[in-house]
Design a protein around this motif. Structure first.
Motif, PDB file in Angstrom:
ATOM      1  N   LEU A   1       3.696   0.961  -9.431  1.00 30.02           N
ATOM      2  CA  LEU A   1       3.366   1.584 -10.784  1.00 30.02           C
ATOM      3  C   LEU A   1       2.482   2.948 -10.290  1.00 30.02           C
ATOM      4  CD1 LEU A   1       2.339  -1.030 -13.365  1.00 30.02           C
ATOM      5  CD2 LEU A   1       4.641   0.245 -13.326  1.00 30.02           C
ATOM      6  N   ALA A   2       1.394   2.600  -9.303  1.00 33.13           N
ATOM      7  CA  ALA A   2       0.850   4.025  -8.966  1.00 33.13           C
ATOM      8  C   ALA A   2       1.636   4.839  -8.367  1.00 33.13           C
ATOM      9  CB  ALA A   2      -0.207   3.533  -8.078  1.00 33.13           C
ATOM     10  N   ALA A   3       2.621   4.501  -7.435  1.00 38.20           N
ATOM     11  CA  ALA A   3       3.643   4.984  -6.611  1.00 38.20           C
ATOM     12  C   ALA A   3       4.258   6.135  -7.505  1.00 38.20           C
ATOM     13  CB  ALA A   3       4.405   4.497  -5.651  1.00 38.20           C
ATOM     14  N   TYR A   4       4.834   5.421  -8.638  1.00 39.49           N
ATOM     15  CA  TYR A   4       5.457   6.046  -9.706  1.00 39.49           C
ATOM     16  C   TYR A   4       4.757   7.425 -10.233  1.00 39.49           C
ATOM     17  CZ  TYR A   4       8.856   2.379  -9.872  1.00 39.49           C
ATOM     18  OH  TYR A   4       9.948   1.524  -9.427  1.00 39.49           O
ATOM     19  N   ARG A   5       3.451   7.292 -10.294  1.00 38.55           N
ATOM     20  CA  ARG A   5       2.442   8.337 -10.743  1.00 38.55           C
ATOM     21  C   ARG A   5       2.171   9.367  -9.632  1.00 38.55           C
ATOM     22  NH1 ARG A   5       0.746  10.273 -15.538  1.00 38.55           N
ATOM     23  NH2 ARG A   5      -0.781  12.025 -14.919  1.00 38.55           N
ATOM     24  N   VAL A   6       2.308   8.885  -8.257  1.00 40.68           N
ATOM     25  CA  VAL A   6       2.244   9.611  -7.343  1.00 40.68           C
ATOM     26  C   VAL A   6       3.146  10.597  -7.120  1.00 40.68           C
ATOM     27  CG1 VAL A   6       1.947   9.824  -4.703  1.00 40.68           C
ATOM     28  CG2 VAL A   6       0.666   8.129  -5.726  1.00 40.68           C
ATOM     29  N   THR A   7       4.462  10.203  -7.302  1.00 42.84           N
ATOM     30  CA  THR A   7       5.677  10.808  -7.472  1.00 42.84           C
ATOM     31  C   THR A   7       6.244  11.023  -8.911  1.00 42.84           C
ATOM     32  OG1 THR A   7       7.160   9.238  -6.805  1.00 42.84           O
ATOM     33  CG2 THR A   7       6.266  10.724  -4.790  1.00 42.84           C
ATOM     34  N   VAL A   8       7.193  10.281  -9.052  1.00 39.76           N
ATOM     35  CA  VAL A   8       7.975   9.957 -10.551  1.00 39.76           C
ATOM     36  C   VAL A   8       8.601   8.864 -10.586  1.00 39.76           C
ATOM     37  CG1 VAL A   8       8.067  12.403 -10.917  1.00 39.76           C
ATOM     38  CG2 VAL A   8      10.059  11.247 -10.023  1.00 39.76           C
ATOM     39  N   PRO A   9       8.617   8.212 -11.653  1.00 41.93           N
ATOM     40  CA  PRO A   9       9.462   7.013 -11.825  1.00 41.93           C
ATOM     41  C   PRO A   9      10.771   7.100 -11.315  1.00 41.93           C
ATOM     42  CG  PRO A   9       8.286   7.490 -14.039  1.00 41.93           C
ATOM     43  CD  PRO A   9       8.229   8.675 -13.014  1.00 41.93           C
ATOM     44  N   GLY A  10      11.299   5.977 -10.672  1.00 43.32           N
ATOM     45  CA  GLY A  10      12.615   5.892 -10.064  1.00 43.32           C
ATOM     46  C   GLY A  10      12.751   6.229  -8.720  1.00 43.32           C
ATOM     47  N   ILE A  11      11.309   7.045  -8.218  1.00 45.82           N
ATOM     48  CA  ILE A  11      11.384   7.579  -6.762  1.00 45.82           C
ATOM     49  C   ILE A  11      10.223   6.843  -6.185  1.00 45.82           C
ATOM     50  CG2 ILE A  11      10.799   9.544  -5.404  1.00 45.82           C
ATOM     51  CD1 ILE A  11      12.309  11.166  -7.032  1.00 45.82           C
ATOM     52  N   GLY A  12       9.069   6.889  -6.648  1.00 43.72           N
ATOM     53  CA  GLY A  12       7.818   6.103  -6.150  1.00 43.72           C
ATOM     54  C   GLY A  12       7.644   6.602  -4.784  1.00 43.72           C
ATOM     55  N   GLY A  13       7.440   5.562  -4.044  1.00 41.50           N
ATOM     56  CA  GLY A  13       7.059   5.610  -2.385  1.00 41.50           C
ATOM     57  C   GLY A  13       8.280   5.804  -1.504  1.00 41.50           C
TER      58      GLY A  13
ATOM     59  N   ALA B   1       0.983  -1.252   0.064  1.00 42.75           N
ATOM     60  CA  ALA B   1      -0.261  -0.142   0.077  1.00 42.75           C
ATOM     61  C   ALA B   1       1.019   1.409  -0.067  1.00 42.75           C
ATOM     62  CB  ALA B   1      -0.979   0.124   1.183  1.00 42.75           C
ATOM     63  N   ILE B   2       0.467   2.443  -0.415  1.00 40.04           N
ATOM     64  CA  ILE B   2       1.051   3.891  -0.316  1.00 40.04           C
ATOM     65  C   ILE B   2      -0.033   4.540   0.035  1.00 40.04           C
ATOM     66  CG2 ILE B   2       0.644   4.138  -2.871  1.00 40.04           C
ATOM     67  CD1 ILE B   2       2.893   6.051  -2.601  1.00 40.04           C
ATOM     68  N   VAL B   3       0.358   5.249   1.336  1.00 43.38           N
ATOM     69  CA  VAL B   3      -0.678   6.175   2.001  1.00 43.38           C
ATOM     70  C   VAL B   3       0.129   7.497   2.113  1.00 43.38           C
ATOM     71  CG1 VAL B   3      -2.054   6.470   4.123  1.00 43.38           C
ATOM     72  CG2 VAL B   3      -1.441   4.258   3.408  1.00 43.38           C
ATOM     73  N   ARG B   4      -0.523   8.532   1.756  1.00 40.82           N
ATOM     74  CA  ARG B   4       0.142   9.873   1.550  1.00 40.82           C
ATOM     75  C   ARG B   4      -0.708  11.116   1.854  1.00 40.82           C
ATOM     76  NH1 ARG B   4       3.575   6.536   1.868  1.00 40.82           N
ATOM     77  NH2 ARG B   4       5.655   6.248   0.698  1.00 40.82           N
TER      78      ARG B   4
END
Length: 415
Positions: A250-262, A78-81
């Motif tokens: 993949l969703a985390a890469y959209r929340v931030t950017v690819p390579g960083i994610g969560g 999960a990612i919670v932000r």
């Protein structure tokens, strides 16, 4: 229709709804235990509540929060932000994370909630919508009675189908919301149609209303808002995405950017409230559900149509009531506002709200702006005249508000 004897009417309404009210307490208890066990498993401690700044590297509180959410929702990750500003933003991040240009998404449970229409968009709209990025959306209307039109879904599937989208809650529709068991059955059937497709569910308004979540019955990915159920009335902002580990990444890469994610993201002092809100969520969701059951029971006693009815199974917070006129509809929403602890003096009026296709009237006397676990009500001003009430941090507050509605209706000659 009402003789003014509130005690008699409330007593009758509670008596006739007693079985569902008791069941709701049992569900809240089981969910409370589930949350506590997740906290214990991950050894949540007070140092996890410390904030982070800048990049938020090595924020162990944030990392453990993700793990706790994954366990509570029966998910791999999960990612919670707090940076996710709404349910729509969170759902958009999940969909943009998974979909690619040329893919297709099939909305199997009919037309999605109004605010997602701009996310879907249309080809060449220039807004960066799914359509603008070359993702084709197919919306399969529900069959009579609110069931999935399986023939229509099957006809919509092609080799390009990447995501099946399900909406747990009714939105602005006069239909049943979908239970977790039903979502599980849908997921199983959809995977038979297209085994490599992702089954995604908008879980808004549904968390903790049952003792299972969609990710525990075969749904691959879910998303929701922290200012609804799981924030427990304390989270000031945020959203969560949970499900298969690869999809959450993949969703985390959209929340931030690819390579960083969560891996980064300062929590900016929100961590304690998000943890504590999750701890309180099962109880407070139970209070809100009990309030909806009570409201349905009262309005049924007075001859109004309600959906769900007082004896129906509950899978979200939303209580719909059908009125005979726009005057009744507007008076209902205004009375809910009048019953609030915050901004009770404000009189809501219909207005053209961004993201909606008709004028909308909203009552929202809340501590958290837009906090839908708190008592609120809204309605598009269109026929049929249906108001959608949700939330209530305490059962007593919902009862207070229902009484205010009846008093105002009586005063205005609307009963």
């Amino acid at each position: 229709m009402w003789d003014g004897n509130w005690a008699s009417l409330a007593g009758t309404a509670e008596s006739k709804a007693s079985a569902r009210l008791a069941e709701t307490d049992d569900i809240a208890e089981r969910n409370q235990w589930k949350v506590i066990r997740a906290f214990q498993k991950h050894k949540v401690s007070d140092f996890h509540f410390e904030g982070s700044t800048g990049y938020g590297y090595n924020d162990r509180g944030r990392e453990v929060l993700d793990e706790v959410y994954a366990d509570v929702f029966g998910a791999e990750a999960a990612i919670v932000r707090p940076h996710l500003v709404s349910g729509t933003h969170t759902i958009g991040a999940a969909l943009f994370g998974v979909l690619r240009p040329g893919d297709e998404i099939v909305f199997a449970t009919g037309r999605p909630y109004d605010t997602l229409h701009k996310v879907i968009g249309f080809e060449g709209d220039g807004t960066g919508s799914l359509a603008d990025w070359g993702v084709k959306a197919k919306i399969v209307p529900l069959a009579a009675g609110g069931a999935v039109d399986w023939d229509g879904v099957e006809a919509a599937v092609t080799e390009k189908t990447r995501v099946f989208a399900l909406q747990r809650s009714r939105g602005y529709d006069w239909r049943p919301s979908f239970t977790v068991a039903q979502l599980g059955e849908m997921a199983e059937r959809l995977k038979r149609l297209k085994p490599d497709a992702v089954v995604f569910a908008d879980n808004c308004y549904g968390e903790f209303t049952e003792d299972r979540e969609p990710t525990e019955v075969g749904v691959d990915l879910i998303a929701g808002s922290l200012i609804k159920n799981p924030g427990g009335g304390l989270a000031a902002s945020g959203g969560y995405i949970a499900g298969r580990r690869d999809l959450v990444e993949l969703a985390a890469y959209r929340v931030t950017v690819p390579g960083i994610g969560g891996e980064v993201g300062a929590m900016l002092g929100t961590t304690r409230a998000i943890y504590q809100g999750l701890f309180l969520a099962p109880l407070l969701v139970g209070q809100a559900v009990k309030g909806s059951i009570f409201a349905a029971s009262v309005f049924e006693e007075l001859g109004f149509e309600t959906h769900p009815r007082r004896g129906d199974e509950r899978t979200d917070l939303i209580q719909a009531v059908r009125f005979a006129s726009a005057e009744q509809l507007i008076a209902f929403v205004q009375a809910i506002q009048k019953a609030a602890a915050v901004d009770s003096h404000v009189v809501p009026e219909p207005w053209d709200m961004p993201g909606y296709e008709h004028p909308v009237i909203m009552a929202a006397g809340t501590f958290i702006q837009g906090g839908s676990l708190e008592l609120s009500a809204d309605a598009p001003i269109r026929e049929p005249y249906i108001a959608f009430m949700q939330g209530g941090l305490t059962y007593a507050h919902v009862k207070f508000a229902v009484r205010q509605v009846l008093e105002d209706f009586h005063r205005l000659g609307l009963l």
